[in-house]
Motif scaffolding. Structure first.
Motif, mmCIF file in Angstrom:
data_model
loop_
_atom_site.group_PDB
_atom_site.id
_atom_site.type_symbol
_atom_site.label_atom_id
_atom_site.label_comp_id
_atom_site.label_asym_id
_atom_site.label_seq_id
_atom_site.Cartn_x
_atom_site.Cartn_y
_atom_site.Cartn_z
ATOM 1 N N ALA A 163 1.088 -1.178 0.003
ATOM 2 C CA ALA A 163 -0.060 0.035 -0.062
ATOM 3 C C ALA A 163 0.799 1.280 0.046
ATOM 4 N N ILE A 164 2.132 1.084 0.071
ATOM 5 C CA ILE A 164 3.186 2.451 0.117
ATOM 6 C C ILE A 164 3.790 2.433 -1.126
ATOM 7 N N ASP A 165 3.508 3.450 -1.654
ATOM 8 C CA ASP A 165 3.771 4.107 -3.179
ATOM 9 C C ASP A 165 5.323 3.890 -3.340
ATOM 10 N N GLY A 166 5.822 3.253 -4.214
ATOM 11 C CA GLY A 166 7.226 3.078 -4.346
ATOM 12 C C GLY A 166 7.677 1.852 -3.905
ATOM 13 N N LEU A 167 6.963 1.093 -3.110
ATOM 14 C CA LEU A 167 7.387 -0.157 -2.879
ATOM 15 C C LEU A 167 6.668 -1.306 -3.338
ATOM 16 N N ARG A 168 7.526 -2.360 -3.652
ATOM 17 C CA ARG A 168 6.715 -3.533 -4.511
ATOM 18 C C ARG A 168 7.267 -4.635 -3.586
ATOM 19 N N PRO A 169 6.459 -5.261 -2.732
ATOM 20 C CA PRO A 169 6.872 -6.415 -1.897
ATOM 21 C C PRO A 169 6.591 -7.772 -2.841
ATOM 22 N N THR A 170 7.410 -8.866 -2.371
ATOM 23 C CA THR A 170 6.977 -10.129 -3.122
ATOM 24 C C THR A 170 6.337 -11.018 -2.030
ATOM 25 N N ALA A 171 5.381 -11.618 -1.962
ATOM 26 C CA ALA A 171 4.849 -12.364 -0.789
ATOM 27 C C ALA A 171 5.631 -13.677 -1.217
ATOM 28 N N PRO A 172 6.225 -13.957 0.082
ATOM 29 C CA PRO A 172 7.164 -15.290 0.205
ATOM 30 C C PRO A 172 6.441 -16.697 0.192
ATOM 31 N N GLU A 173 7.014 -17.517 -0.274
ATOM 32 C CA GLU A 173 6.493 -19.133 -0.190
ATOM 33 C C GLU A 173 6.775 -19.771 1.090
ATOM 34 N N GLY A 174 8.096 -19.367 1.757
ATOM 35 C CA GLY A 174 8.585 -19.791 2.845
ATOM 36 C C GLY A 174 9.251 -18.846 3.756
ATOM 37 N N GLY A 175 9.947 -19.230 4.827
ATOM 38 C CA GLY A 175 10.732 -18.303 5.600
ATOM 39 C C GLY A 175 9.799 -17.377 6.227
ATOM 40 N N PHE A 176 10.548 -16.403 6.988
ATOM 41 C CA PHE A 176 9.754 -15.202 7.530
ATOM 42 C C PHE A 176 10.321 -13.872 7.137
ATOM 43 N N TYR A 177 10.502 -13.743 5.802
ATOM 44 C CA TYR A 177 10.999 -12.419 5.541
ATOM 45 C C TYR A 177 10.202 -12.024 4.224
ATOM 46 N N VAL A 178 9.915 -10.718 3.926
ATOM 47 C CA VAL A 178 9.487 -10.149 2.776
ATOM 48 C C VAL A 178 10.375 -9.241 1.911
ATOM 49 N N TRP A 179 10.609 -9.963 0.824
ATOM 50 C CA TRP A 179 11.580 -9.228 -0.058
ATOM 51 C C TRP A 179 11.062 -7.850 -1.025
ATOM 52 N N THR A 180 11.414 -6.758 -0.639
ATOM 53 C CA THR A 180 10.756 -5.800 -1.172
ATOM 54 C C THR A 180 11.678 -4.889 -2.232
ATOM 55 N N ASP A 181 11.104 -4.589 -3.668
ATOM 56 C CA ASP A 181 11.725 -3.833 -4.402
ATOM 57 C C ASP A 181 11.381 -2.399 -3.855
ATOM 58 N N SER A 182 12.491 -1.607 -3.603
ATOM 59 C CA SER A 182 12.427 -0.217 -3.507
ATOM 60 C C SER A 182 12.959 0.671 -4.513
ATOM 61 N N SER A 183 13.490 0.241 -5.873
ATOM 62 C CA SER A 183 14.159 0.833 -6.517
ATOM 63 C C SER A 183 13.500 2.092 -7.180
ATOM 64 N N ALA A 184 12.225 2.072 -6.959
ATOM 65 C CA ALA A 184 11.385 3.346 -7.455
ATOM 66 C C ALA A 184 11.794 4.649 -6.621
ATOM 67 N N LEU A 185 12.313 4.540 -5.362
ATOM 68 C CA LEU A 185 12.793 5.396 -4.515
ATOM 69 C C LEU A 185 14.041 6.114 -4.720
ATOM 70 N N MET A 186 14.853 5.218 -5.422
ATOM 71 C CA MET A 186 16.254 5.922 -5.694
ATOM 72 C C MET A 186 16.147 6.912 -6.531
ATOM 73 N N GLY A 187 16.948 8.037 -6.026
ATOM 74 C CA GLY A 187 16.965 9.299 -6.670
ATOM 75 C C GLY A 187 16.059 10.409 -6.039
ATOM 76 N N ALA A 188 15.123 9.898 -5.088
ATOM 77 C CA ALA A 188 14.324 10.806 -4.160
ATOM 78 C C ALA A 188 15.065 11.543 -3.312
ATOM 79 N N VAL A 189 14.487 12.885 -2.895
ATOM 80 C CA VAL A 189 15.318 13.843 -2.320
ATOM 81 C C VAL A 189 14.614 13.764 -0.707
ATOM 82 N N THR A 190 15.422 13.678 0.227
ATOM 83 C CA THR A 190 14.888 13.598 1.697
ATOM 84 C C THR A 190 14.567 15.144 1.977
#
Length: 409
Positions: free
Chosen positions: A319-346
């Motif tokens: 639900a957070i704009d710029g983050l694309r998580p992948t639902a894991p099939e196992g384990g207890f981690y969520v791998w999230t693509d955050s590349s859309a936030l690269m280049g943003a300004v704080t």
């Protein structure tokens, strides 16, 4: 001899220059520094179950202490633990292993390390699909090998494909590492996918397969998680299955791992262990027997809880704009693509140029801690753990949403 010479500390060996500090340890140090300064931290970095070890396992350890089972054991484990391991492997894989084909060590990590010590010569290559568990490349490097990192793609489910495996194999290849379920992505190789990889490896008899299955009980699909030795029993002598009780039974501190492979390799690992740590803890081995021989109630209950947390974290991140998580099939981690936030300004005017910049922004603005994707050989992502309470996950997601809202893109 001058006094300064007698007080000189030992000089680290050249091989130590090849080893990096664990990213997890680095993050833990950063968290401790923030906490020491009185700042609240929400760690999505936890790499161990937040559940307590089952009571029947604790009781088995206490009984072992009272019975005087506190002496050295065989380097490859007690007969009782070897029987428990072989029974578990038969149930899961359909393969019957002899006791000389079993290794027991101080955690799965130790057995992976010792397998590389026992087999790698200078310049040997080890194929490591990325994203990878952070320790694989350094374990290879410190033992004189060369990690050959093979990138995977989201389109392939972050899994090694037969084509990419075939391209990576050379005359120097000694191992290919398969981690299923994978840390950090949660990807699980299907039987069909494992058969495809096995077909490639049949043409390269000099290549062995190290299968790290430490998360195999924490899975959200079909059970059991498919194993390479089940789908390709003809490659059994070349397959080294690594597992342990740490994740499935919330026993990370007990330090018991086990592995199955050729008698020759297991014998070499036993020799190495006899000359290093002598043997795993006798009391922990008794506890591991109770875990492996016990029922599935604890596993089934905790996996149901993990599944709910997984859905909570995935939906929150999605639900957070710029983050694309992948639902894991196992384990207890969520791998999230955050590349859309690269280049943003704080808000301070800094540009996010790296995963570290983004993780620092999260920490500074919301106290949320993640482990950066470049630690796993895949920049532009981060790993978030759901081995913590649902309330903590909700609070962390709200914090990440706040941090992202502060960015100018």
């Amino acid at each position: 001899m001058p006094l300064s010479e007698t007080l000189r500390a030992p000089v680290p060996a050249e091989r130590m220059s090849r080893v990096r500090e664990s990213p997890s340890s680095r993050v833990a140090d950063r968290v401790r520094a923030f906490q020491a300064a009185g700042r609240k931290v929400l760690p999505l970095t936890i790499g161990e179950p937040d559940f307590d070890t089952p009571d029947h396992v604790k009781e088995a350890a206490i009984a072992a202490i009272r019975a005087g089972e506190t002496k050295y054991t065989s380097a490859n484990g007690t007969p009782a633990l070897q029987r428990a391991i072989t029974s578990r492997l038969l149930r899961k894989t359909g393969q019957s292993y002899a006791t000389d084909e079993i290794c027991v060590g101080g955690g799965a990590k130790q057995l992976i390390f010792l397998a590389f010590v026992a087999t790698l010569n200078e310049g040997d290559e080890v194929i490591v699909p990325a994203p990878y568990w952070v320790s694989y490349p350094d374990m290879v490097t410190v033992n004189g090998g060369r990690p050959v990192v093979v990138a995977t793609t989201a389109a392939d489910g972050h899994k090694l494909t037969p084509g990419r495996l075939r391209e990576a194999i050379t005359d120097r290849t000694k191992w290919v590492v398969l981690n299923t379920p994978n840390n950090p992505t949660g990807a699980v190789y299907s039987e069909e996918e494992l058969r495809g990889l096995a077909d490639v490896l049949r043409a390269h008899p000099h290549v062995s397969i190290l299968c790290d299955e430490i998360y195999d009980e924490i899975n959200f699909g079909a059970r059991p998680v498919p194993s390479a030795v089940t789908v390709a029993p003809d490659l059994r002598e070349r397959i080294f299955l690594v597992n342990g009780v740490s994740k499935a039974y919330a026993m990370t501190g007990w330090r018991i791992g086990y592995a199955a492979g050729s008698a020759r390799l297991c014998g070499a690992i036993g020799t190495l262990q006899s000359q290093s740590s002598s043997c795993p803890s006798s009391v922990s081995q008794a506890a591991a027997v109770a875990a492996l021989d016990g029922g599935r109630e604890f596993i089934d209950r905790t996996v149901r809880i993990y599944a709910g947390r997984r859905d909570l974290l995935v939906s929150g991140l999605d639900a957070i704009d710029g983050l694309r998580p992948t639902a894991p099939e196992g384990g207890f981690y969520v791998w999230t693509d955050s590349s859309a936030l690269m280049g943003a300004v704080t808000p301070s005017g800094s540009t996010l140029a790296s995963d570290t910049d983004l993780s620092e922004h999260f920490l500074e603005t919301s106290g949320v801690v993640v482990i950066t994707g470049d630690s796993y050989g895949c920049p532009g992502h981060f790993r978030a753990s759901f081995a913590l309470s649902s309330d903590a996950i909700r609070e962390a997601v709200a914090g990440l949403a706040h941090s992202v809202s502060l960015l100018r893109r």
